[in-house]
Design an enzyme around this catalytic site. Sequence first.
Site, PDB file in Angstrom:
ATOM      1  N   ALA A  63       0.836  -1.198   0.000  1.00  0.00           N
ATOM      2  CA  ALA A  63       0.000   0.000   0.000  1.00  0.00           C
ATOM      3  C   ALA A  63       0.871   1.250   0.000  1.00  0.00           C
ATOM      4  O   ALA A  63       2.069   1.192   0.302  1.00  0.00           O
ATOM      5  CB  ALA A  63      -0.919  -0.005   1.219  1.00  0.00           C
ATOM      6  N   GLY A 104       0.507  -5.257   0.982  1.00  0.00           N
ATOM      7  CA  GLY A 104      -0.639  -5.380   0.096  1.00  0.00           C
ATOM      8  C   GLY A 104      -0.291  -5.990  -1.243  1.00  0.00           C
ATOM      9  O   GLY A 104      -1.143  -6.613  -1.896  1.00  0.00           O
ATOM     10  N   GLU A 107      -0.517  -9.607  -0.530  1.00  0.00           N
ATOM     11  CA  GLU A 107      -1.929  -9.967  -0.333  1.00  0.00           C
ATOM     12  C   GLU A 107      -2.643 -10.081  -1.676  1.00  0.00           C
ATOM     13  O   GLU A 107      -3.479 -10.973  -1.868  1.00  0.00           O
ATOM     14  CB  GLU A 107      -2.608  -8.927   0.554  1.00  0.00           C
ATOM     15  CG  GLU A 107      -2.151  -9.007   2.001  1.00  0.00           C
ATOM     16  CD  GLU A 107      -2.857  -8.009   2.891  1.00  0.00           C
ATOM     17  OE1 GLU A 107      -3.706  -8.419   3.711  1.00  0.00           O
ATOM     18  OE2 GLU A 107      -2.558  -6.802   2.761  1.00  0.00           O
ATOM     19  N   GLU A 127       3.586  -5.534   7.844  1.00  0.00           N
ATOM     20  CA  GLU A 127       2.713  -4.511   8.420  1.00  0.00           C
ATOM     21  C   GLU A 127       2.949  -4.265   9.911  1.00  0.00           C
ATOM     22  O   GLU A 127       2.754  -3.142  10.403  1.00  0.00           O
ATOM     23  CB  GLU A 127       1.240  -4.892   8.188  1.00  0.00           C
ATOM     24  CG  GLU A 127       0.746  -4.682   6.768  1.00  0.00           C
ATOM     25  CD  GLU A 127       1.030  -5.863   5.852  1.00  0.00           C
ATOM     26  OE1 GLU A 127       0.521  -5.859   4.715  1.00  0.00           O
ATOM     27  OE2 GLU A 127       1.753  -6.790   6.269  1.00  0.00           O
TER      28      GLU A 127
END
Length: 694
Positions: A63, A104, A107, A127
């Site tokens: 992200a 992300g 993910e 994270e």
Amino acid sequence: MPVETRIENGIGVIVFSNPPLNPISATAGIPQALREAVIALDAHPDVTALVLASDGRMFSAGADIAEFNGDAATIAGPIRGLCATLDGLAKPVVTAIQGGALGGGLELALSTDYRLATPDARLGLPEVTLGLIPGAGGTQRLPCRIGIAQAVKLITTGTTVSATAAQAMGLVDDVVTGDVRAAAITFARTLSGRRRSRDTAPATDGAAEALATARAQAAQGAPGDAARAAVEAIETGMRDGFDAGLAAEYRLFDQLLVSEPARGLRHQFLAERAVARVPGLEALEKPQPVRAVALIGSGTMGTGIALAVAQAGLPVTVIDSTEAALARSRATVASTIARAVERGRLSLEAGAAQEGRIRFSSDMADVRGADLVIEAVFEDMGVKKTVFEALDRLADPGTILASNTSTLDVDQIAAFTSRPQDVIGTHFFSPANIMRLLEVVRGARTAPATLARAMGFAKQIRKVGVVSGVCDGFIGNRMFEEYLRQAYFLLEEGALPQQVDAAMEAFGMAMGPLRTMDLAGQDIGWSIRKRRAVEQPDRPYSRIPDLICEMGRFGQKTGAGYYLYGKGGKGEVDPAIDALVVEESKRLGLTRRAISDDEIVERCVFALVNEGARILDDKIAYRPLDIDTVWVCGYGFPRFRGGPMFYADRVGLPRVLERIAAFASGYQGWAWETAPLLRRVASTGLSSLNGDAA
């Protein structure tokens, strides 16, 4: 366009681009465009499988952290929707991973059926290092791929793994040398539309032990909220199924996103990248990298710097006039590298190569050929003068001449040469081969190109370079002086060394102020205080640290300082020091009082904030974030609090000013004259040194 699609012989290829690291940015529209693309290609009658890829050197760093101060729905909603869409496709998807898939980015890859990666790729869910947990299904999908035990370890520690290791644990299906996108297209053609089930139950072998270990480690860490939340999300999925686990993950991520530790960690993450963008250097061409280094001085600091340079793959010549000193340095280099090899941190070949990059010489003329010469001799202006006059004669034209000084005037040092434009300060922190911070001190006549190249060198040797102007102590030590001053005054008023240290360590400091001085060497502080007593007679210190030095107690190296040190190196409380502290209060005519831990923390931290504001006013630091980075990376300020200036913003400047005013009316109140910047910012109605409106 951030996302492009094409069909290649029945394979739908989707390529996204958000340079340089391809973050899955909702603001840039990446997850939204990807979702539209996969829906369209899944429905296309000529497509049998999809390949997901990206442009550039990395698949995706995750992200965009800069977006994380927004609300969770805006930040995480689009990528969650994309991953859910991938779960429901009719056709299989293969992800081509080059360079890395983190956060992300991983993910997203986990939401596809198969993953191919280049040999240099690293994968992970880091994270927790930002005070968060994976927020787009990572706590549920990773266990399904590699089992609970391995997933718990990766998620709760934020560890990244190589492509080879990822393949061994089942996270990557193949490691591809060459064009990974082409390989993914070829692989997709073999699937005949077969999807991999996303309902596979995670392997539970070793799960109980892994979860117990993660909980224990989270209890010891500060903060441990993110790791505990990750465990909760994983356990919910184990107990109640994938959907329930996913709901728990989303809820916990959203809560953590607005937590103070996550705010502080995000601030410091972004600050460490921002410090490299030095105001005034934007228009310069990218500087040439340093290719060879010479070091003057083979003591502890010089040897540590040499190791740091060699670890980064650069050749370095260590120069000292004393053969015995060179022999000690050579032995230290050999033993340090040997320990790294024994502990598995270096291969035997890498260790030998590292040692081979360090050359030793007693001839100052061997500075010729170096792009950068770092002086690391005794902290005395007379000694520095002798060295820099010699360097002025011997070093090649254009060579950067750097002084590793922690307090001395870089402008005065530059005046010893005929080329002050090439002179700069490089304040390394000990041990220099381990500590991440490098204060790069710009002199009044330092050329912008010299400053830019020195900052590039910091990056070359994997240090966080922060620019400081010239003043006594630069950014870090100038502030540390006021921090220590309050610690000493607290002893005079009623605290004992162990209480001061325990309070600051509970706040999150890596080490309390008095333990820090025992580690650094009490004699170092004693020498500085003697000099300051002459230069700044109006800013006195407590006599307590001097009394300890007069007893020959210089800290760990002499086995005694504020604490007693045995073979294990752990400091033990010494009743004799407690008695010395109490006796000094009596001599001063002070009635000792109970001092709370909260007061200890406020006085020590707000002393940092007040002096930091003066440093900004004096143009010694460019921005509050530079100060924060110095203190987090060099002095053990708790990373999850973001640094002293960010912490002041979070507490609120009105509260900081209120407490400073209260301290100014108390014992040694002269030390609490409010920095003009704090008063100016407060008077404008702003709540923060970073300019946020109240």
